[in-house]
Design an enzyme around this catalytic site. Structure first.
Site, PDB file in Angstrom:
ATOM      1  N   LYS A  34      -4.144   3.504 -11.311  1.00  0.00           N
ATOM      2  CA  LYS A  34      -3.616   2.165 -11.541  1.00  0.00           C
ATOM      3  C   LYS A  34      -4.690   1.213 -11.043  1.00  0.00           C
ATOM      4  O   LYS A  34      -4.921   1.076  -9.841  1.00  0.00           O
ATOM      5  CB  LYS A  34      -2.311   1.955 -10.776  1.00  0.00           C
ATOM      6  CG  LYS A  34      -1.758   0.539 -10.890  1.00  0.00           C
ATOM      7  CD  LYS A  34      -0.524   0.344 -10.013  1.00  0.00           C
ATOM      8  CE  LYS A  34      -0.056  -1.107 -10.055  1.00  0.00           C
ATOM      9  NZ  LYS A  34       1.126  -1.347  -9.169  1.00  0.00           N
TER      10      LYS A  34
ATOM     11  N   TYR B 127      -4.402   4.249  -6.832  1.00  0.00           N
ATOM     12  CA  TYR B 127      -3.988   2.844  -6.941  1.00  0.00           C
ATOM     13  C   TYR B 127      -5.033   1.974  -6.253  1.00  0.00           C
ATOM     14  O   TYR B 127      -5.131   1.966  -5.025  1.00  0.00           O
ATOM     15  CB  TYR B 127      -2.611   2.673  -6.301  1.00  0.00           C
ATOM     16  CG  TYR B 127      -2.025   1.274  -6.318  1.00  0.00           C
ATOM     17  CD1 TYR B 127      -2.523   0.276  -7.160  1.00  0.00           C
ATOM     18  CD2 TYR B 127      -0.950   0.955  -5.499  1.00  0.00           C
ATOM     19  CE1 TYR B 127      -1.963  -0.999  -7.171  1.00  0.00           C
ATOM     20  CE2 TYR B 127      -0.387  -0.305  -5.502  1.00  0.00           C
ATOM     21  CZ  TYR B 127      -0.900  -1.279  -6.336  1.00  0.00           C
ATOM     22  OH  TYR B 127      -0.347  -2.540  -6.330  1.00  0.00           O
TER      23      TYR B 127
END
Length: 301
Positions: A164, A136
């Site tokens: 992400k 992320y």
């Protein structure tokens, strides 16, 4: 690429009762609803889930409740990241015992590690369990960015399956796609960047708006995959006012207000986040009405 976690991953809110305590019953109802309304995967205890203000015990309880609610109908990713490698490993090992589908590992915040430090951090977490890892990258919140070259090196590790990407840089997305294996999944970390990132080889989105329009987001991504670009383009333009309204205040305050207006009773945000002002709530209410998301309301049972 999209086989890992699907196309639409919902960054799920953490419901709170009026007392401010975690409301597991509301979380269970919401998770069940999302599983039937366009969300392939629930990402639990990420940014939208207010992970900085949850205790580890609360997070573990949420992981378990959501897993029990969706069963085999949808996947569950546990947000077990930390700016302490030891804490992230401990939380990930504990979550792995719940038979979840993966963990979300945020770039360590505040410490400002080097790229070498970031690599060793994520490598250590990847080695601690068999759960797939979704990286992320959100430099606007962490203060540093995971560079594409480091992502590509991490993508060589078998359990690190995707990222992400919420840097907002299309150049970074292009470099990650160019340098990483085809099976390594890239997910947009911003609803508004979904379609541009799909064009650069992304698999889908980790979405806030999918709490409200998961089916529409699925339709947009499927249309893009089929080459129906005109149809795919209709969705982001139609959804843009809603996506913009969901970020008129610090996430997740707006989406919680929206869900409450629909009857979900997910409560407010925890301090240091503050409830939205009345003026901003009225702006959001107007967009929800225009988008036909309040009338008729979707009311939790």
């Amino acid at each position: 690429m999209s086989e890992n976690f699907g196309r639409v991953l919902t960054a799920m809110v953490s419901p709170f009762a009026e007392t401010g305590e975690l409301d597991l019953n509301a979380a269970t109802r919401l998770a069940d609803y999302l599983a039937n309304n366009g969300s392939d995967t629930r990402v639990v205890c990420g940014t939208t889930g207010e992970s900085p203000t949850l205790t580890w015990d609360e997070e573990y309880a949420l992981f378990q409740a959501v897993r029990d609610a969706v069963g085999d109908r949808a996947k569950v990713i546990a947000g077990t990241g930390s700016n302490s490698t030891r804490e992230a490993i401990s939380a990930t090992e504990k979550a792995a015992k719940l038979n979840l589908d993966g963990s979300l590992q945020v770039v360590p915040y505040y410490n400002k590690p080097s790229q070498a430090g970031l690599y060793e951090h994520f490598r250590a977490i990847a080695d601690c369990s068999d759960m797939p890892v979704l990286l992320y990258n959100v430099p606007g919140r962490t203060g540093i960015s995971l560079q594409p070259e480091t992502v590509a090196k991490l993508a060589e590790l078998p359990s690190i399956v995707g990222i992400k990407e919420a840097s907002g840089s299309m150049d970074a997305v292009s470099e990650i796609r160019r340098l990483s294996p085809n099976e390594f999944s890239i997910y947009s970390g911003d609803d508004s960047a979904t379609l541009p990132m799909l064009a650069l080889g992304a698999s889908g989105v980790v979405s806030v708006a999918s709490h409200l329009v998961g089916l529409q987001l699925q339709e947009m991504i499927r249309s893009f995959e089929k080459g129906e670009l005109g149809k795919a383009l209709n969705n982001p333009f139609q959804l843009f006012p809603l996506v913009k309204a969901l970020f008129i205040d610090t996430n997740p305050a707006p989406v919680k207000v929206a869900l409450n207006l629909q009857g979900w009773n997910v409560g407010s945000v925890r301090s240091p986040l503050a409830p939205m002002s009345n003026d901003l709530q009225e702006q959001l209410r107007d967009v929800l009405k225009t988008s036909n998301l309040i009338e008729p309301a979707v009311v939790a049972k």
